[in-house]
Design a protein around this motif. Structure first.
Motif, PDB file in Angstrom:
ATOM      1  N   ASN A 181       1.500  26.377   0.147  1.00 27.06           N
ATOM      2  CA  ASN A 181       1.234  25.070   0.759  1.00 27.06           C
ATOM      3  C   ASN A 181       1.451  25.139   2.261  1.00 27.06           C
ATOM      4  OD1 ASN A 181       0.688  23.783  -1.731  1.00 27.06           O
ATOM      5  ND2 ASN A 181       2.883  23.540  -2.104  1.00 27.06           N
ATOM      6  N   LEU A 182       0.496  24.609   2.994  1.00 24.29           N
ATOM      7  CA  LEU A 182       0.574  24.609   4.463  1.00 24.29           C
ATOM      8  C   LEU A 182       0.650  23.171   4.958  1.00 24.29           C
ATOM      9  CD1 LEU A 182      -2.190  27.260   5.282  1.00 24.29           C
ATOM     10  CD2 LEU A 182       0.278  27.626   5.068  1.00 24.29           C
ATOM     11  N   SER A 183       1.660  22.881   5.743  1.00 21.29           N
ATOM     12  CA  SER A 183       1.768  21.543   6.339  1.00 21.29           C
ATOM     13  C   SER A 183       0.999  21.519   7.652  1.00 21.29           C
ATOM     14  CB  SER A 183       3.234  21.189   6.590  1.00 21.29           C
ATOM     15  OG  SER A 183       3.778  22.007   7.616  1.00 21.29           O
ATOM     16  N   PRO A 184       0.481  20.368   8.051  1.00 19.83           N
ATOM     17  CA  PRO A 184      -0.208  20.284   9.339  1.00 19.83           C
ATOM     18  C   PRO A 184       0.657  20.737  10.511  1.00 19.83           C
ATOM     19  CG  PRO A 184      -0.661  18.329   8.030  1.00 19.83           C
ATOM     20  CD  PRO A 184       0.368  19.121   7.277  1.00 19.83           C
ATOM     21  N   ALA A 185       1.971  20.489  10.435  1.00 18.63           N
ATOM     22  CA  ALA A 185       2.859  20.894  11.524  1.00 18.63           C
ATOM     23  C   ALA A 185       2.894  22.419  11.647  1.00 18.63           C
ATOM     24  CB  ALA A 185       4.265  20.346  11.289  1.00 18.63           C
ATOM     25  N   SER A 186       2.942  23.130  10.505  1.00 16.46           N
ATOM     26  CA  SER A 186       2.987  24.599  10.563  1.00 16.46           C
ATOM     27  C   SER A 186       1.654  25.175  11.047  1.00 16.46           C
ATOM     28  CB  SER A 186       3.347  25.163   9.184  1.00 16.46           C
ATOM     29  OG  SER A 186       2.342  24.835   8.228  1.00 16.46           O
ATOM     30  N   VAL A 187       0.544  24.569  10.628  1.00 11.42           N
ATOM     31  CA  VAL A 187      -0.767  25.039  11.080  1.00 11.42           C
ATOM     32  C   VAL A 187      -0.924  24.809  12.580  1.00 11.42           C
ATOM     33  CG1 VAL A 187      -3.262  24.708  10.862  1.00 11.42           C
ATOM     34  CG2 VAL A 187      -1.822  24.676   8.823  1.00 11.42           C
ATOM     35  N   GLN A 188      -0.515  23.650  13.038  1.00  9.77           N
ATOM     36  CA  GLN A 188      -0.603  23.368  14.471  1.00  9.77           C
ATOM     37  C   GLN A 188       0.273  24.329  15.262  1.00  9.77           C
ATOM     38  OE1 GLN A 188      -0.536  19.205  16.021  1.00  9.77           O
ATOM     39  NE2 GLN A 188       1.338  19.842  17.072  1.00  9.77           N
ATOM     40  N   GLY A 189       1.469  24.609  14.764  1.00 14.84           N
ATOM     41  CA  GLY A 189       2.339  25.566  15.436  1.00 14.84           C
ATOM     42  C   GLY A 189       1.710  26.955  15.507  1.00 14.84           C
ATOM     43  N   HIS A 190       0.995  27.331  14.453  1.00 17.59           N
ATOM     44  CA  HIS A 190       0.310  28.625  14.452  1.00 17.59           C
ATOM     45  C   HIS A 190      -0.795  28.647  15.507  1.00 17.59           C
ATOM     46  CE1 HIS A 190      -1.343  32.348  12.825  1.00 17.59           C
ATOM     47  NE2 HIS A 190      -2.542  31.764  12.807  1.00 17.59           N
ATOM     48  N   PHE A 191      -1.557  27.571  15.589  1.00 15.89           N
ATOM     49  CA  PHE A 191      -2.630  27.500  16.583  1.00 15.89           C
ATOM     50  C   PHE A 191      -2.084  27.580  18.014  1.00 15.89           C
ATOM     51  CE2 PHE A 191      -5.518  24.940  13.515  1.00 15.89           C
ATOM     52  CZ  PHE A 191      -5.927  26.128  12.924  1.00 15.89           C
ATOM     53  N   MET A 192      -0.891  27.070  18.220  1.00 15.87           N
ATOM     54  CA  MET A 192      -0.318  27.077  19.566  1.00 15.87           C
ATOM     55  C   MET A 192      -0.070  28.501  20.064  1.00 15.87           C
ATOM     56  SD  MET A 192      -0.177  23.951  20.544  1.00 15.87           S
ATOM     57  CE  MET A 192       0.922  23.993  21.941  1.00 15.87           C
ATOM     58  N   VAL A 226       0.855  -1.192   0.000  1.00 13.20           N
ATOM     59  CA  VAL A 226       0.000   0.000   0.000  1.00 13.20           C
ATOM     60  C   VAL A 226       0.888   1.238   0.000  1.00 13.20           C
ATOM     61  CG1 VAL A 226      -1.784   1.306   1.222  1.00 13.20           C
ATOM     62  CG2 VAL A 226      -1.838  -1.199   1.241  1.00 13.20           C
ATOM     63  N   GLN A 227       0.689   2.110  -0.977  1.00 12.82           N
ATOM     64  CA  GLN A 227       1.360   3.406  -1.006  1.00 12.82           C
ATOM     65  C   GLN A 227       0.323   4.488  -0.765  1.00 12.82           C
ATOM     66  OE1 GLN A 227       4.063   4.361  -4.212  1.00 12.82           O
ATOM     67  NE2 GLN A 227       4.442   2.194  -4.661  1.00 12.82           N
ATOM     68  N   GLU A 228       0.667   5.433   0.100  1.00 14.70           N
ATOM     69  CA  GLU A 228      -0.288   6.507   0.399  1.00 14.70           C
ATOM     70  C   GLU A 228       0.450   7.838   0.478  1.00 14.70           C
ATOM     71  OE1 GLU A 228      -3.704   7.598   0.108  1.00 14.70           O
ATOM     72  OE2 GLU A 228      -3.840   5.547   0.911  1.00 14.70           O
ATOM     73  N   TYR A 229      -0.103   8.818  -0.196  1.00 18.17           N
ATOM     74  CA  TYR A 229       0.495  10.151  -0.174  1.00 18.17           C
ATOM     75  C   TYR A 229      -0.074  10.922   1.015  1.00 18.17           C
ATOM     76  CZ  TYR A 229       1.518  14.976  -1.530  1.00 18.17           C
ATOM     77  OH  TYR A 229       1.947  16.279  -1.532  1.00 18.17           O
ATOM     78  N   ILE A 230       0.824  11.440   1.847  1.00 20.74           N
ATOM     79  CA  ILE A 230       0.443  12.280   2.992  1.00 20.74           C
ATOM     80  C   ILE A 230       0.987  13.667   2.688  1.00 20.74           C
ATOM     81  CG2 ILE A 230       0.499  12.542   5.497  1.00 20.74           C
ATOM     82  CD1 ILE A 230      -0.705   9.903   4.664  1.00 20.74           C
ATOM     83  N   GLY A 231       0.104  14.550   2.214  1.00 17.31           N
ATOM     84  CA  GLY A 231       0.584  15.829   1.700  1.00 17.31           C
ATOM     85  C   GLY A 231       0.165  17.031   2.509  1.00 17.31           C
ATOM     86  N   TYR A 232       0.272  18.182   1.857  1.00 16.19           N
ATOM     87  CA  TYR A 232      -0.073  19.447   2.501  1.00 16.19           C
ATOM     88  C   TYR A 232      -1.583  19.495   2.792  1.00 16.19           C
ATOM     89  CZ  TYR A 232       4.577  21.029   1.099  1.00 16.19           C
ATOM     90  OH  TYR A 232       5.931  21.152   0.940  1.00 16.19           O
TER      91      TYR A 232
END
Length: 419
Positions: free
Chosen positions: A391-402, A350-356
């Protein structure tokens, strides 16, 4: 003739006095001693049970902790094991656990007295850990060996109860797996927000794999499953695997292929001796190898330092010596750098793309951080994020919310500061 007269006649007998009588007495005493020793040997062989648990065995620490809880804690001779644990608030607390020290201890189990002897060989080292070799030997009367089986099972259950509801990480140390750090609180799978259907698809595939081993055996298909998660950094690949392990109640075995000193043989051994019910994780697989098509022009960052070969890894994945009942996850930030042979079906199923972040992810992340926010505010955040044109990564969005934990309005107004 009385006994006294008989003894008197023997002592006055010249042959007895010459030594034959003394020889007979000595021979008789030797026979008695030999008979007594033989009796003891037979008694120990048939009516005394011993169980030796070496320090390299997985149940060694379980047994020490269990013996302590069963009553050996009353002994005056203890060793201390110090542990650190971190709460959700980040506060680190220290706890001390006492275990029986080197020497002999006694405790009672099911109306049987058990003698526990913990020994340490000062001149013999565990080569992988660099510490003296230790063993614990349990001795009991009787012939019921099931008692030892019950003890080991109880010790295992006590150890599992201590890690209940937590995820355990293992890392390779030498040629064996060792627990890395303290057990971590399981991360809810819902806390990792992926795009529509991605998490659900992988979970369903894994549940189907775990629950149908007979399907594979009936069709002669190797019972193992390989997954490749690829995409930009900071998009949740490793976080999702950790949360997935908690969901499936598995442990995670992290293997660094770029580790200095790792060889093909040792890699094969580690893959075949991973703990039961585990997920083997090979992170950043592209850092260890490059495609054979590019190998002439592109040099790996670890070229010359890594002794694991691509052919060695391929053989571990689906060669003659590859293990069954295995779940393997690989992650990479650069799918195009991987050799096609590494990601073909049978090695990667199984290949899965985990993207922005998609609009679906942005909306759900906003809802999770601000559960009381209105849907109109959620839509406003999504549209404002799209207007950034990047493009926004989940890590950058979470950091912004913090930075704006309690004020969703400020989180939207200051979106231009999001990196």
């Amino acid at each position: 003739m009385t006994i006294a007269d008989y003894i008197s006649s023997l002592t006055s007998n010249p042959y007895f006095g010459a030594g034959f009588g003394l020889f007979g007495v000595g021979a008789g005493a030797a026979l008695l001693r030999k008979g007594w020793q033989g009796t003891l040997i037979l008694f120990r062989r048939h009516y005394i049970m011993t169980l030796e648990v070496p320090c390299r065995d997985k149940s060694y620490q379980w047994m020490l902790q269990w013996i302590t809880t069963r009553g050996a804690v009353q002994t005056q001779h203890l060793s201390v094991a110090t542990e650190f644990s971190q709460s959700e608030s980040g506060k680190v607390s220290t706890s001390y656990h006492f275990i029986p020290s080197v020497g002999v201890h006694l405790f009672k189990y099911k109306n049987n007295w058990i003698r526990v002897e913990r020994t340490r060989e000062q001149h013999t080292l565990d080569l992988h850990m660099g510490v003296p070799w230790e063993t614990v030997t349990l001795t009991a009367l009787g012939k019921n060996k099931k008692m030892f089986t019950d003890m080991l099972e109880e010790a295992r259950l006590v150890a599992l109860k201590q890690t209940e509801g937590r995820t355990i990480l293992y890392t390779a140390l030498g040629s064996e797996w060792r627990q890395f750090g303290a057990p971590r609180k399981r991360r809810p799978l819902e806390s990792v927000v992926l795009d529509v259907g991605v998490a659900e698809g992988i979970v369903q595939d894994l549940v189907d794999f775990i629950g149908n081993p007979q399907w594979y055996s009936q069709r002669g298909v190797p019972y193992r499953r390989g997954y490749l998660l690829h995409g930009p950094p900071g998009c949740g690949k490793s976080s999702f695997i950790t949360a997935l392990a908690g969901k499936l109640e598995c442990v995670v075995c992290v293997l660094n292929l770029s580790e200095k000193g790792l060889t093909d043989d040792r890699l094969n051994h580690l893959m075949n001796t991973a703990p039961v019910q585990s997920i083997i994780l090979l992170e950043d697989i592209d850092a260890a190898f490059v495609s054979r098509d590019e190998s002439k022009s592109v040099k790996s960052a670890y070229d010359g330092a890594n002794r694991v070969t691509l052919s060695g890894l391929l053989n571990c994945l689906d060669g003659v010596t590859s293990t069954e009942a295995r779940i393997l996850f690989m992650t990479t930030n650069y799918l195009d750098r991987l050799d096609p042979a590494l990601i073909r079906p049978g090695r990667v199923d199984v290949q899965e793309y985990i993207g922005y972040c998609s609009e679906f992810q942005l909306a759900n992340m906003f809802r999770k951080f601000y559960p009381e926010a209105s849907e109109s505010l959620v839509e406003r955040f999504v549209q404002s994020s799209k207007s950034l044109n990047k493009n926004l990564s989940p890590a950058s969005v979470q950091g912004h919310f913090m930075f704006y934990k309690s004020d969703p309005e400020d989180a939207i107004v200051n979106l231009h500061k999001l990196r």
